[in-house]
Design an enzyme around this catalytic site. Structure first.
Site, PDB file in Angstrom:
ATOM      1  CE  LYS A 105      -4.716   0.407   0.148  1.00  0.00           C
ATOM      2  NZ  LYS A 105      -4.789  -0.292  -0.674  1.00  0.00           N
ATOM      3  N   GLY A 118     -23.679   4.028   2.300  1.00  0.00           N
ATOM      4  CA  GLY A 118     -22.540   5.024   1.644  1.00  0.00           C
ATOM      5  C   GLY A 118     -22.913   4.823   0.230  1.00  0.00           C
ATOM      6  N   GLY A 127     -20.791   5.816  -2.838  1.00  0.00           N
ATOM      7  CA  GLY A 127     -19.131   6.228  -3.757  1.00  0.00           C
ATOM      8  C   GLY A 127     -19.602   5.283  -4.380  1.00  0.00           C
ATOM      9  N   GLY A 173     -20.621   1.188  -3.060  1.00  0.00           N
ATOM     10  CA  GLY A 173     -22.444   1.267  -2.166  1.00  0.00           C
ATOM     11  C   GLY A 173     -23.565   1.558  -3.821  1.00  0.00           C
TER      12      GLY A 173
END
Ligand code: NAD
Length: 426
Positions: A103, A226, A228, A231
């Site tokens: 990450k 959510g 976005g 979602g």
């Protein structure tokens, strides 16, 4: 220590001990292979220089090149990046894609930068990590506040640096395509994959359908927290699959009806775009009649008497404060870490089936793998092929974890972590 890092490490440790791995092996599993932190300096539009802290943590490469997103957020720090890198190693092993986990991130509030400054920062990030990344070393992807446009700038900067290193401008298309595999989630005209933007939501619906099949359940009501990328596509694809999404929410509130009628998700989205927020967008059967719906708070939405709850926004939203008020019998963790450890244990004991994030939201990394494959082989797959491959991969991963959980009488989360740990030592 960051809460997600602490619980991820705790869970890995406990599970590895139960599987009789020794302390040396466990230590190796918890320790990242490489930590890179650096300072990025960019020139702002007003002519001054500004510095930002940047990170790339490469956690585990036992199963293949590192894979993981790059996050632009003011709260990015070393512990958070390590937690997310560790979860990527688990996630890639759970769904069986031949990648490790990594990450990256930059501690920045991107909303304070102009587009030019944002591009400069994205390119500076690539120059800093250039020696450690590559299509067979570490492949980067979008994460919070980084989208396909930003990934496009990054891929472009990488190819520029690569050409400079090789001192050539005439790069063969096949070679360029391979270099582009160093980034996934790219714009389509730069080698991005069809189906990538919907992949996380689609993967979650595939897993939910498999679960309902095993439990022999149908005609259930769903609330999605959510609205976005994750979602919205989850709600839309679930509706197309005949599931009833009866409540949705965003950061400003939730909408549902008194009779729990299935919402018309694309219309709800149109309404949200028009009004700028979701509250009041009660759209059912092709019409929006704002008076018939009910506007509720985000807290109330999580506690609705629906069958399935799909948290797709933030971490730790189901916790010790509200766990006793949750009425859903199934929870699909589409966000990363939406159910705390304590709440997971409490709800699992009460018989709630919780599909863990490392499985539920792995559709994105699965299609990232397909994008990487297409670039490596200089191919372009149709959206149908991408979706078919995704369905196969997610169903296979779900079945493996489901069977393990039934045989060993453990939760889906324990089964997923066990599967991943075995894959990482394999
Ligand atoms: P996004 O920014 O596109 O959407 C987030 C949504 O959550 C927005 O609609 C926002 O209004 C809403 N929200 C914020 N606070 C809320 C609150 N308190 N209550 C209800 N809604 C709220 O982000 P996204 O890409 O959809 O990611 C959502 C989650 O899924 C994150 O945890 C992310 O790490 C995880 N995830 C995303 C992907 C991906 O492919 N995008 C893959 C794996 C995991």
């Amino acid at each position: 220590m960051n809460q997600i890092l602490e619980s991820a490490q705790q869970l890995i440790k406990q599970t590895a001990e139960q599987l009789h791995f020794n302390q040396k092996q466990i230590e190796k599993l918890l320790t990242p292979e490489q930590i890179h932190d650096f300072t990025l300096s960019i020139r702002l539009d007003n002519g001054t220089q500004k510095e930002f802290k940047g990170y790339r943590i490469q956690h585990n490469s036992k199963r293949g090149p590192y894979k993981g997103g790059v996050r632009f957020h003011p709260k990015v720090n070393s512990d958070e990046v390590l937690a997310l890198a560790t979860l990527m190693s688990i996630k890639t092993a759970v769904v069986g894609v031949p990648f490790g986990g990594a990450k990256g991130g930059v501690a920045v509030d991107p909303k304070t930068l102009s587009e030019k400054e944002l591009e400069e920062l994205s390119r500076a990030y690539v120059r800093a990590v250039y020696p450690f990344i590559g299509e067979e070393k570490d492949s980067l992807a979008p994460d919070v506040n980084t989208n396909s446009k930003i990934i496009g700038w990054m891929a472009d900067e990488y190819i520029k640096a690569k050409s400079e290193e090789l001192k050539t401008k005439n790069i063969d298309e096949k070679l360029k395509s391979r270099w582009r595999a160093t980034f996934t989630g790219k714009p389509l005209d730069m080698g991005g994959s069809l189906g990538r933007s919907k992949a996380t939501g689609r993967g979650g619906v595939i897993v939910l359908k498999e679960l309902l099949n095993k439990l022999n359940l149908s005609k259930l009501s769903i609330a999605v927290q959510g609205f976005g990328n994750v979602g919205y596509y989850f709600a839309d694809i679930a509706s197309h699959e005949g599931l009833s999404v009866v409540a949705v929410s965003d950061s400003k509130g939730a909408v549902t009806g008194t009779q729990f009628l299935p919402l018309d998700i694309p219309l709800v989205m149109d309404c949200k775009k028009e009004k700028g927020y979701l509250a009041g967008c009660y759209c059912v059967g092709g019409v929006c009649d704002l008076r018939k719906g009910r506007q509720i708070s985000n807290e109330e939405m999580l506690e609705l008497p629906v069958d399935i709850l799909v948290p797709s926004a933030l971490e730790n939203v189901i916790n010790s404060q509200n766990m006793s008020k949750i009425k859903a019998k199934i929870i699909v963790e589409m966000a990363n870490g939406p159910v705390t450890e304590e709440a997971y244990e409490y709800l699992a004991k009460k018989g709630v089936v919780i599909v863990p994030d490392v499985l539920a939201n792995a559709g994105g990394v699965a299609v990232s793998y397909f994008e990487w494959l297409q670039n490596m082989q200089n191919e372009k797959w149709s959206e149908e092929k991408v979706n078919r491959e995704l369905e196969e991969l997610m169903s296979r991963a779900f079945t493996k974890i489901w069977e393990r959980s039934i045989t060993k009488k453990i939760t889906l989360k324990q089964a997923a972590i066990e599967t991943a740990i075995e894959g990482l030592f394999g």
